[in-house]
Scaffold this motif. Structure first.
Motif, PDB file in Angstrom:
ATOM      1  N   UNK A  29       0.926  -1.238   0.361  1.00 12.57           N
ATOM      2  CA  UNK A  29      -0.045   0.239  -0.204  1.00 12.57           C
ATOM      3  C   UNK A  29       0.880   1.266  -0.267  1.00 12.57           C
ATOM      4  N   UNK A  30       2.152   0.843   1.007  1.00 14.56           N
ATOM      5  CA  UNK A  30       2.381   2.422   0.565  1.00 14.56           C
ATOM      6  C   UNK A  30       3.141   2.402  -0.806  1.00 14.56           C
ATOM      7  N   UNK A  31       3.919   1.562  -1.848  1.00 13.97           N
ATOM      8  CA  UNK A  31       3.969   1.908  -2.832  1.00 13.97           C
ATOM      9  C   UNK A  31       2.500   2.066  -4.643  1.00 13.97           C
ATOM     10  N   UNK A  32       1.267   1.824  -3.870  1.00 12.66           N
ATOM     11  CA  UNK A  32      -0.031   2.294  -4.067  1.00 12.66           C
ATOM     12  C   UNK A  32       0.433   3.597  -4.428  1.00 12.66           C
ATOM     13  N   UNK A  33       0.227   4.427  -2.338  1.00  8.45           N
ATOM     14  CA  UNK A  33       0.033   5.441  -2.345  1.00  8.45           C
ATOM     15  C   UNK A  33       1.358   6.606  -3.278  1.00  8.45           C
ATOM     16  N   UNK A  34       2.841   5.639  -3.834  1.00  5.98           N
ATOM     17  CA  UNK A  34       3.294   6.605  -4.365  1.00  5.98           C
ATOM     18  C   UNK A  34       2.283   6.182  -5.233  1.00  5.98           C
ATOM     19  N   UNK A  35       2.031   5.898  -6.034  1.00  6.08           N
ATOM     20  CA  UNK A  35       1.323   5.702  -7.632  1.00  6.08           C
ATOM     21  C   UNK A  35       0.073   6.905  -7.661  1.00  6.08           C
ATOM     22  N   UNK A  36      -0.200   7.410  -6.582  1.00  5.23           N
ATOM     23  CA  UNK A  36      -1.952   7.845  -6.571  1.00  5.23           C
ATOM     24  C   UNK A  36      -1.983   8.645  -5.038  1.00  5.23           C
ATOM     25  N   UNK A  37      -0.823   9.623  -5.190  1.00  3.29           N
ATOM     26  CA  UNK A  37      -0.918  10.548  -3.476  1.00  3.29           C
ATOM     27  C   UNK A  37      -1.905  11.405  -2.635  1.00  3.29           C
ATOM     28  N   UNK A  38      -2.720  11.329  -3.541  1.00  3.05           N
ATOM     29  CA  UNK A  38      -3.990  12.034  -4.102  1.00  3.05           C
ATOM     30  C   UNK A  38      -4.929  11.187  -2.564  1.00  3.05           C
ATOM     31  N   UNK A 368       5.002  -0.755  -9.741  1.00  3.38           N
ATOM     32  CA  UNK A 368       4.223   0.758 -10.339  1.00  3.38           C
ATOM     33  C   UNK A 368       3.356   0.631 -11.424  1.00  3.38           C
ATOM     34  N   UNK A 369       4.561   0.896 -12.521  1.00  4.80           N
ATOM     35  CA  UNK A 369       4.431   0.720 -14.001  1.00  4.80           C
ATOM     36  C   UNK A 369       3.171  -0.500 -14.338  1.00  4.80           C
ATOM     37  N   UNK A 370       3.359  -1.574 -13.494  1.00  3.30           N
ATOM     38  CA  UNK A 370       2.341  -3.310 -14.004  1.00  3.30           C
ATOM     39  C   UNK A 370       1.155  -2.368 -13.623  1.00  3.30           C
ATOM     40  N   UNK A 371       0.947  -1.468 -11.707  1.00  5.22           N
ATOM     41  CA  UNK A 371      -0.452  -1.684 -11.509  1.00  5.22           C
ATOM     42  C   UNK A 371      -1.159  -0.310 -11.618  1.00  5.22           C
ATOM     43  N   UNK A 372      -0.061   0.727 -12.267  1.00  8.68           N
ATOM     44  CA  UNK A 372      -0.794   2.253 -12.790  1.00  8.68           C
ATOM     45  C   UNK A 372      -1.381   1.519 -14.071  1.00  8.68           C
ATOM     46  N   UNK A 373      -0.942   1.115 -15.300  1.00  8.16           N
ATOM     47  CA  UNK A 373      -1.405   0.305 -16.168  1.00  8.16           C
ATOM     48  C   UNK A 373      -2.788  -0.578 -16.272  1.00  8.16           C
ATOM     49  N   UNK A 374      -2.759  -1.460 -15.143  1.00  2.00           N
ATOM     50  CA  UNK A 374      -4.133  -1.983 -15.103  1.00  2.00           C
ATOM     51  C   UNK A 374      -4.841  -0.923 -14.031  1.00  2.00           C
TER      52      UNK A 374
END
Length: 398
Positions: A29-38, A368-374
Motif C-alpha cells: 500500500x505504501x507503493x500504491x500510495x506513491x502511484x496515487x499520492x492523493x 508501479x508500472x504494472x499496477x498503474x497500467x492495470x
C-alpha cells in the motif's frame, strides 16, 4: 496518467485490512500510495509505531469504531467475529475507484454501481479456508465447546467472504498460486501482479561464508522447525535463524549446537547475513514469499519448498537456465536435507549476478508500472461497459 486525471480518477480510496505491524502488504500500500499520492487510506485500526507510520506520509488514515475498542491493539483477534461489520462501516461514497488491499476482510467494503472496485488479494482468508484446520489446532480450538463456537464463527466468515466477492469488479492476485486460490474460493478469474520488493535496499556479495540462513516470523506454518530439524541431522553445516514469534521457545528447546537462534534483528543485520550466507533456506508454503526474493537481491541462492509462490520466484538449478536456487518437493526434513546435498553439488552453476538480475524483476519500479497500467486499463474498460470489464481484461476461467 493524464487521461485518468482528466477522468477524475483522483478520487481513489485504498482500503487496507488493519495497521498494527509492518509487513509485505503494508509495503504494497505504501507503493500504491506513491502511484496515487492523493488517494485516501482506510483501515479498520491503526496502531503502527511512529517510525512505520511515517512510511505512509502525513496523510490522515480513516479507521473504524474498532479503533476505540478495549485492548484491540494487542487482542485484535478477539474482535474477528465483528470485523466484517467494521469493514462495512467504511464510508467510501466519495470515491469513483476503490482499491481494496485484502488478505481477509478489506474486499468486503460496501460500494455502489457507480464505483469501480479493484481488489489486490494477498490471499483469500487463510484461517477460514486453506489453513483452517491448522489454525484451529495451533490455537487449541479443534475440540470442546470453544472449538464448536470457533468452527461456527469460521463457517459464517466463509459465507460472508464468498458473498462479498460479488462486490469486486476485478480481482488481482499477488501470484499465480493466489490466482488459482481466488478461482477455487470465489470462482472468479484474476490478473496477476507480483507485489513490490525493496530490491534496491540490498547489495550483492560475491564471496559467501560457510553458513546457511533463514529469516522468518516464528509461527507454525513457516516451518522453521522443519529447517532446524534438518540441520540437526547435518551437524557439520551451520544455520542462522533470524526472527521472533511464538515458536521461539519450542525451537530453543530442541536447538542443536550448529544452529544459532538470533531472534529479531534490525534490517542492517538481516541484510548482512543474507548477503554473506551460502544459501537462504525457505520451507513455508507461501502465497508469494518476499524474503527469498530479498535474498536473491543480495546475490544469494535460495533453497525452497517448491510449492506456492516459491515455484514462481526461484529458478531451479536442475531445470531452468540462469538458475537462482533449488526447489525441494516435499515439506519434510529429509527432502530439505537432500536438497542441501544437491545444492552443494550444483551450486557452481548459480551466479550472484543471475540471482540479482532475477530479483530485479520483482522491484518496486516494476510494480508501479504494472499496477498503474492495470488501473488505467480497468478504468477505461469499466467506463465503456462495466458488465464486460472482467471478460475484456481476463477472459474467463482460472
Amino acid at each position: 496518467m493524464e487521461k485518468l486525471v482528466n477522468e477524475r480518477l483522483r478520487r481513489i480510496h485504498i482500503v487496507h485490512e488493519w495497521l498494527t505491524e509492518w509487513g509485505g502488504s503494508e509495503d504494497a500500500i505504501r507503493v500504491m500510495l506513491d502511484c496515487y499520492p492523493d488517494a485516501r487510506l482506510f483501515a479498520t485500526i491503526n496502531y503502527l509505531s511512529d517510525a512505520n507510520r511515517a512510511k505512509l506520509g502525513t496523510r490522515d488514515i480513516k479507521t473504524t469504531y474498532l479503533q476505540r475498542a478495549p485492548f484491540v491493539a494487542k487482542r485484535f483477534w478477539n474482535y474477528l467475529p465483528i470485523t466484517p461489520l467494521a469493514v462495512e462501516a467504511h464510508d467510501v461514497r466519495e470515491a469513483n475507484v476503490i482499491i481494496s488491499s485484502s488478505h481477509a476482510f478489506a474486499k468486503g467494503v460496501l460500494t455502489t454501481a457507480q464505483q469501480l472496485h479493484l481488489s489486490y488479494v494477498y490471499s483469500p482468508m487463510r484461517y477460514a479456508w486453506d489453513l483452517h484446520h491448522q489454525y484451529l489446532a495451533d490455537y487449541r480450538l479443534d475440540r470442546g465447546l470453544k472449538g464448536l463456537l470457533a468452527r461456527w464463527m469460521f463457517h459464517r466468515l466463509r459465507q460472508w467472504d464468498r458473498q462479498t466477492a460479488n462486490n469486486v469488479d476485478l480481482f488481482v492476485g499477488i501470484s499465480h498460486h493466489v490466482r488459482q486460490r481466488i478461482w477455487r474460493t470465489y470462482r472468479r478469474p484474476a490478473k496477476v501482479i507480483y507485489p513490490p520488493v525493496r530490491v534496491d535496499h540490498f547489495t550483492p556479495q560475491g564471496q559467501k561464508d560457510d553458513f546457511y540462513v533463514t529469516v522468518s516470523r516464528l509461527v507454525s506454518y513457516k516451518r522453521v522447525d522443519l529447517i532446524v530439524a534438518a540441520f540437526a541431522a547435518m551437524p557439520t553445516r551451520k544455520l542462522a535463524v533470524i526472527g521472533d514469534g511464538p515458536e521461539l521457545a519450542a525451537l530453543k528447546a530442541h536447538c542443536p549446537a550448529n544452529v544459532t537462534l538470533m531472534g529479531w534483528q534490525p534490517d542492517d543485520v538481516v541484510q548482512q547475513h543474507m548477503a554473506a550466507a551460502r544459501a537462504f533456506i525457505f520451507a513455508a508454503h507461501e502465497d508469494f514469499g518476499i524474503s527469498p526474493v530479498e535474498a536473491q537481491a543480495c546475490g544469494t541462492p535460495v533453497i525452497a519448498y517448491g510449492v506456492g509462490g516459491s515455484a514462481e520466484t526461484v529458478r531451479d538449478v536442475r531445470q531452468l537456465p540462469e538458475p537462482t536456487g533449488l526447489l525441494f518437493p516435499q515439506q519434510t526434513a529429509a527432502s530439505l536435507m537432500e536438497a542441501v546435498e544437491d545444492f552443494e553439488r550444483l551450486s557452481g552453476r548459480i551466479s550472484p549476478d543471475a540471482c540479482r538480475q532475477w530479483a530485479e524483476g520483482f522491484s518496486e519500479a516494476r510494480f508501479k508500472r504494472e499496477f498503474s497500467a492495470l488501473v488505467e486499463e480497468a478504468w477505461v474498460c469499466w467506463k465503456n461497459d462495466p458488465q464486460t470489464l472482467e471478460q475484456k481484461m481476463l477472459g474467463s476461467g482460472p
